[in-house]
Motif scaffolding. Structure first.
Motif, mmCIF file in Angstrom:
data_model
loop_
_atom_site.group_PDB
_atom_site.id
_atom_site.type_symbol
_atom_site.label_atom_id
_atom_site.label_comp_id
_atom_site.label_asym_id
_atom_site.label_seq_id
_atom_site.Cartn_x
_atom_site.Cartn_y
_atom_site.Cartn_z
ATOM 1 N N GLU A 167 0.807 -1.102 0.131
ATOM 2 C CA GLU A 167 -0.221 0.171 -0.015
ATOM 3 C C GLU A 167 1.208 0.857 0.259
ATOM 4 O O GLU A 167 0.624 1.987 -0.604
ATOM 5 C CB GLU A 167 -0.847 0.039 1.142
ATOM 6 C CG GLU A 167 -1.866 -0.898 1.197
ATOM 7 C CD GLU A 167 -3.418 -0.243 0.106
ATOM 8 O OE1 GLU A 167 -3.468 0.847 0.523
ATOM 9 O OE2 GLU A 167 -3.956 -1.185 -0.329
ATOM 10 N N VAL A 181 1.841 4.401 -2.993
ATOM 11 C CA VAL A 181 0.732 5.732 -2.815
ATOM 12 C C VAL A 181 2.127 6.774 -3.397
ATOM 13 O O VAL A 181 2.029 6.744 -4.367
ATOM 14 C CB VAL A 181 1.169 5.912 -0.957
ATOM 15 C CG1 VAL A 181 0.887 7.327 -0.971
ATOM 16 C CG2 VAL A 181 -0.291 6.107 -1.005
ATOM 17 N N GLU A 195 -1.827 8.289 2.352
ATOM 18 C CA GLU A 195 -1.482 7.321 3.819
ATOM 19 C C GLU A 195 -2.628 7.477 4.631
ATOM 20 O O GLU A 195 -3.106 7.067 4.450
ATOM 21 C CB GLU A 195 -0.174 6.979 3.954
ATOM 22 C CG GLU A 195 0.798 7.014 3.524
ATOM 23 C CD GLU A 195 2.714 6.637 3.798
ATOM 24 O OE1 GLU A 195 3.745 5.906 3.706
ATOM 25 O OE2 GLU A 195 2.449 7.240 4.626
ATOM 26 N N ASP A 216 -5.614 9.675 3.118
ATOM 27 C CA ASP A 216 -6.779 9.888 2.312
ATOM 28 C C ASP A 216 -7.060 7.912 3.198
ATOM 29 O O ASP A 216 -8.275 7.641 3.005
ATOM 30 C CB ASP A 216 -6.408 9.838 1.294
ATOM 31 C CG ASP A 216 -6.560 10.873 1.058
ATOM 32 O OD1 ASP A 216 -6.855 11.666 1.954
ATOM 33 O OD2 ASP A 216 -6.312 11.765 -0.157
ATOM 34 N N ARG A 217 -6.376 6.501 2.646
ATOM 35 C CA ARG A 217 -6.045 5.746 2.882
ATOM 36 C C ARG A 217 -6.398 5.253 3.981
ATOM 37 O O ARG A 217 -7.882 4.493 4.112
ATOM 38 C CB ARG A 217 -5.003 4.740 2.462
ATOM 39 C CG ARG A 217 -4.538 5.442 0.730
ATOM 40 C CD ARG A 217 -4.180 4.247 -0.027
ATOM 41 N NE ARG A 217 -3.627 4.259 -0.956
ATOM 42 C CZ ARG A 217 -3.205 3.287 -2.266
ATOM 43 N NH1 ARG A 217 -3.054 2.359 -2.096
ATOM 44 N NH2 ARG A 217 -3.215 3.452 -3.095
ATOM 45 N N SER A 218 -6.060 5.881 5.150
ATOM 46 C CA SER A 218 -6.149 5.249 6.403
ATOM 47 C C SER A 218 -7.336 6.114 6.966
ATOM 48 O O SER A 218 -8.333 5.201 7.446
ATOM 49 C CB SER A 218 -5.335 5.225 7.349
ATOM 50 O OG SER A 218 -4.316 4.724 6.821
ATOM 51 N N ASN A 232 -10.239 6.081 4.907
ATOM 52 C CA ASN A 232 -11.227 5.626 3.982
ATOM 53 C C ASN A 232 -11.249 3.868 4.698
ATOM 54 O O ASN A 232 -12.497 3.623 4.650
ATOM 55 C CB ASN A 232 -10.739 4.976 2.949
ATOM 56 C CG ASN A 232 -10.723 5.784 1.799
ATOM 57 O OD1 ASN A 232 -11.373 7.096 1.573
ATOM 58 N ND2 ASN A 232 -9.777 6.222 0.860
#
Length: 101
Positions: A25, A29, A88, A90-92, A94
């Motif tokens: 991941e 990114v 990171e 943003d992904r977290s 989500n």
């Protein structure tokens, strides 16, 4: 882009999720950021620094900053780190919002 407001507890959880992101991941990114930086050759951090410095320094001094490869590389490194951290996050976020939903 939806607007999500995070509490202090949520922000701490996002930071914990970032730490637990799989290497793949994080590499994804970083690859997205590197692609963006290759497509956009103007660093907004350098422009912001020049604007701020224009209030305190002469144009001649600012032109020296602009011609310094060292400073351009420092701002590029800083921008890359900032964009990776934001990606990171943003992904977290989500992960967190999908966990709650």
């Amino acid at each position: 882009m939806s607007r999500v407001t995070l509490t202090a507890k949520d922000k701490a959880e996002v930071l914990r999720i970032i730490e637990a992101l799989p290497v793949e991941e994080r590499e994804d990114v970083a690859a997205e950021v590197d692609g963006w930086m290759n497509r956009h050759h103007v660093n907004p951090l350098m422009m912001a620094a020049q604007m701020m410095l224009s209030q305190h320094c002469s144009q001649a001094a600012i032109s020296v900053l602009d011609s310094s490869d060292d400073w351009h590389m420092k701002f590029d490194d800083m921008l890359r780190e900032l964009l990776i951290f934001a990606g990171e996050c943003d992904r977290s976020v989500n992960v967190l919002t999908n966990r709650v939903a």
